[in-house]
Scaffold this active site. Structure first.
Site, mmCIF file in Angstrom:
data_model
loop_
_atom_site.group_PDB
_atom_site.id
_atom_site.type_symbol
_atom_site.label_atom_id
_atom_site.label_comp_id
_atom_site.label_asym_id
_atom_site.label_seq_id
_atom_site.Cartn_x
_atom_site.Cartn_y
_atom_site.Cartn_z
ATOM 1 N N THR A 238 0.877 -1.409 -0.070
ATOM 2 C CA THR A 238 -0.088 0.030 0.064
ATOM 3 C C THR A 238 0.931 1.287 -0.040
ATOM 4 O OG1 THR A 238 -1.545 -1.148 1.390
ATOM 5 C CG2 THR A 238 -1.698 1.402 1.473
ATOM 6 N N VAL A 267 -12.598 -5.570 1.527
ATOM 7 C CA VAL A 267 -11.902 -4.263 1.783
ATOM 8 C C VAL A 267 -11.482 -3.990 3.099
ATOM 9 C CG1 VAL A 267 -12.904 -2.073 2.148
ATOM 10 C CG2 VAL A 267 -13.935 -3.157 0.354
ATOM 11 N N GLY A 268 -10.058 -3.565 2.725
ATOM 12 C CA GLY A 268 -9.231 -3.611 3.803
ATOM 13 C C GLY A 268 -9.282 -2.120 4.574
ATOM 14 N N ASP A 269 -8.323 -1.897 5.252
ATOM 15 C CA ASP A 269 -8.221 -0.636 6.090
ATOM 16 C C ASP A 269 -8.050 0.663 5.087
ATOM 17 O OD1 ASP A 269 -5.748 -1.473 5.650
ATOM 18 O OD2 ASP A 269 -5.050 -0.358 6.887
ATOM 19 N N GLY A 290 -0.020 -2.373 6.210
ATOM 20 C CA GLY A 290 0.092 -3.606 6.865
ATOM 21 C C GLY A 290 -1.135 -4.430 6.737
ATOM 22 N N GLY A 292 -4.631 -5.079 7.148
ATOM 23 C CA GLY A 292 -5.663 -4.283 7.116
ATOM 24 C C GLY A 292 -6.962 -4.676 8.130
HETATM 25 N N1 ASP Z 1 -3.344 -2.527 4.565
HETATM 26 C C1 ASP Z 1 -3.494 -3.039 3.253
HETATM 27 C C2 ASP Z 1 -4.924 -3.882 3.076
HETATM 28 O O1 ASP Z 1 -5.107 -4.607 4.035
HETATM 29 C C3 ASP Z 1 -2.596 -3.985 2.540
HETATM 30 C C4 ASP Z 1 -1.252 -3.258 2.955
HETATM 31 O O2 ASP Z 1 -0.944 -2.273 3.659
HETATM 32 O O3 ASP Z 1 -0.126 -4.012 2.764
HETATM 33 O O4 ASP Z 1 -5.491 -3.977 2.148
#
Ligand code: ASP
Length: 397
Positions: A238, A267-269, A290, A292
């Site tokens: 990300t 859907v992540g964070d 990271g 999510g």
């Molecule tokens: N946070 C992002 C998600 O979970 C992925 C990432 O940051 O590596 O979609």
């Protein structure tokens, strides 16, 4: 790249080293170096490490009086446009059906507005689409097909985001692996995802099989081990960026293709205002990359900004958010080693910090924060736990 079982098992070994430090917080080394270096400096831009190459243009733009959100968007658009960054925008690794789905959100401090899009297909620059939601609708968040149709109406081109490179790695995963159904790490049943009878020989046979299939799919020999790694350990990736100008205006943006091989619609964070990004013109801005799912549960970016509002330094504010993740697992290192999180925090006076749960994903490759405050640089983040995180799903020990 030559194959060695150690390539894959080294992470597991480091995970075991980390376990010896169970529950032990990394000591804060006096005043945080990053904070001391940046005290009071404005303008300043901070971002995830993959924004490094795009900081110069954005910083010059900010110095010339450019808007803070537009400066942050200049940085995050770099990886969105880059087909070789397979964690963001064009070329992002797809969901389990081979479709790239992107998430993004932004906050504009000076006007106290926010915009977000989640699960968007066929639109490369979702960070700009999130800004368009903020500027051209009475809403804050659009998802899926509606978000795509809105972006097209706003003049964004529809394009195929799945590059040949990412399609082949997805095919390798699809032909050889199961999916994300079943209990996750936060379930009491999480052990069901552990290999039943872990045996290193089985693992080696599995790698050999993957190498064969990779060759059949047409993945170039020098790309095969990288592809296999991404199949075995679905990567995330990300970019977050926060920008602060001389007079104290501040904005932030986060954009991603999320977790590789995710369930369609996951859907992540990153598009969640308050999790992947949060900005308050009175206080500062924060963002996350990271795991999510873990970050959503602690509303990480909002937690950090609120902590700063109540007097914590960016470093302490970020560490507190990480400790909330640890608390959600009652400090159970057997599970915490399978997740990772990096927070980027920027206070209104220009003081910043980059903090992570673990040192990095691989030994010797620490998490980093990119900074430009007149000098462009990459700095290691400070981690709560020593050692590297272990990839999920687990491999035989
Ligand atoms: N946070 C992002 C998600 O979970 C992925 C990432 O940051 O590596 O979609």
């Amino acid at each position: 790249m030559a194959f060695s079982r150690r390539d894959f098992l080294s992470t597991a070994v480091m995970g075991a080293v980390s376990l010896r430090l169970e529950g032990e917080d990394r000591k804060k080394p006096g005043p945080d170096k990053a904070e001391a270096a940046s005290a009071g400096k404005r303008p300043i831009i901070i971002s995830a490490a993959n924004g490094f190459d795009y900081l110069n243009d954005a910083f010059a733009f900010l110095k010339d009086g450019g808007d803070t959100l537009d400066a942050a968007l200049k940085v995050v658009q770099g990886p969105e446009d880059d087909p070789n960054d397979d964690s963001v925008g064009l070329g992002g690794l797809p969901n389990e059906e081979g479709v790239v789905e992107l998430d993004s959100c932004c906050m504009h401090g000076p006007t106290r507005r926010a915009g977000s899009v989640g699960g968007v297909r066929n639109i490369k620059n979702v960070s700009l689409a999130a800004k368009a939601v903020m500027e051209h609708t009475g809403h804050v968040m659009l998802v899926g097909e509606g978000a795509e149709r809105f972006a097209v109406a706003q003049g964004f081109p529809r394009e195929n985001l799945l590059t040949e490179h990412s399609r082949k790695i997805w095919l390798l995963w699809k032909e050889t692996h199961s999916d994300w159904w079943g209990p996750g790490l936060s379930s009491p049943e999480w052990h069901r995802r552990l290999p039943a009878a872990p045996h290193a020989d089985d693992f080696e046979r599995r790698i050999e099989r993957l190498k064969q299939v990779a060759a059949e799919i047409g993945i170039e020999p020098e790309q095969r081990m990288l592809a296999i790694r991404k199949v075995l350990f679905p990567p995330t990736g990300t970019i977050h960026c926060s920008a602060l100008n001389e007079k104290g205006d501040i904005s932030g943006s986060t954009t991603t293709s999320g977790l590789a091989w995710k369930l369609p619609g996951r859907v992540g964070d990153s598009p969640i205002i308050g999790a992947g990004c949060y900005t308050d013109q009175d206080v500062g801005s924060a963002g996350a990359t990271g795991s999510g799912e873990e970050n959503i549960k602690v509303a990480g970016a909002h937690t950090i900004v609120e902590n700063m509002r109540h007097g914590m330094s960016p470093f302490d504010a970020g560490m507190d958010a990480l400790k909330r993740i640890v608390r959600n697992y009652n400090g159970d290192m057997d599970r915490l080693r399978y997740m990772d999180m990096t927070y980027y925090a920027l206070r209104k006076d220009g003081v910043y910090a980059g903090v992570s749960l673990w040192d990095g994903y691989e030994p010797g490759k620490p998490h980093k924060i990119a900074v430009h405050d007149g000098t462009k640089r990459l700095e290691k983040t400070v981690s709560l736990f020593a050692g590297v995180s272990q990839e999920w799903p687990p491999t035989p020990q």
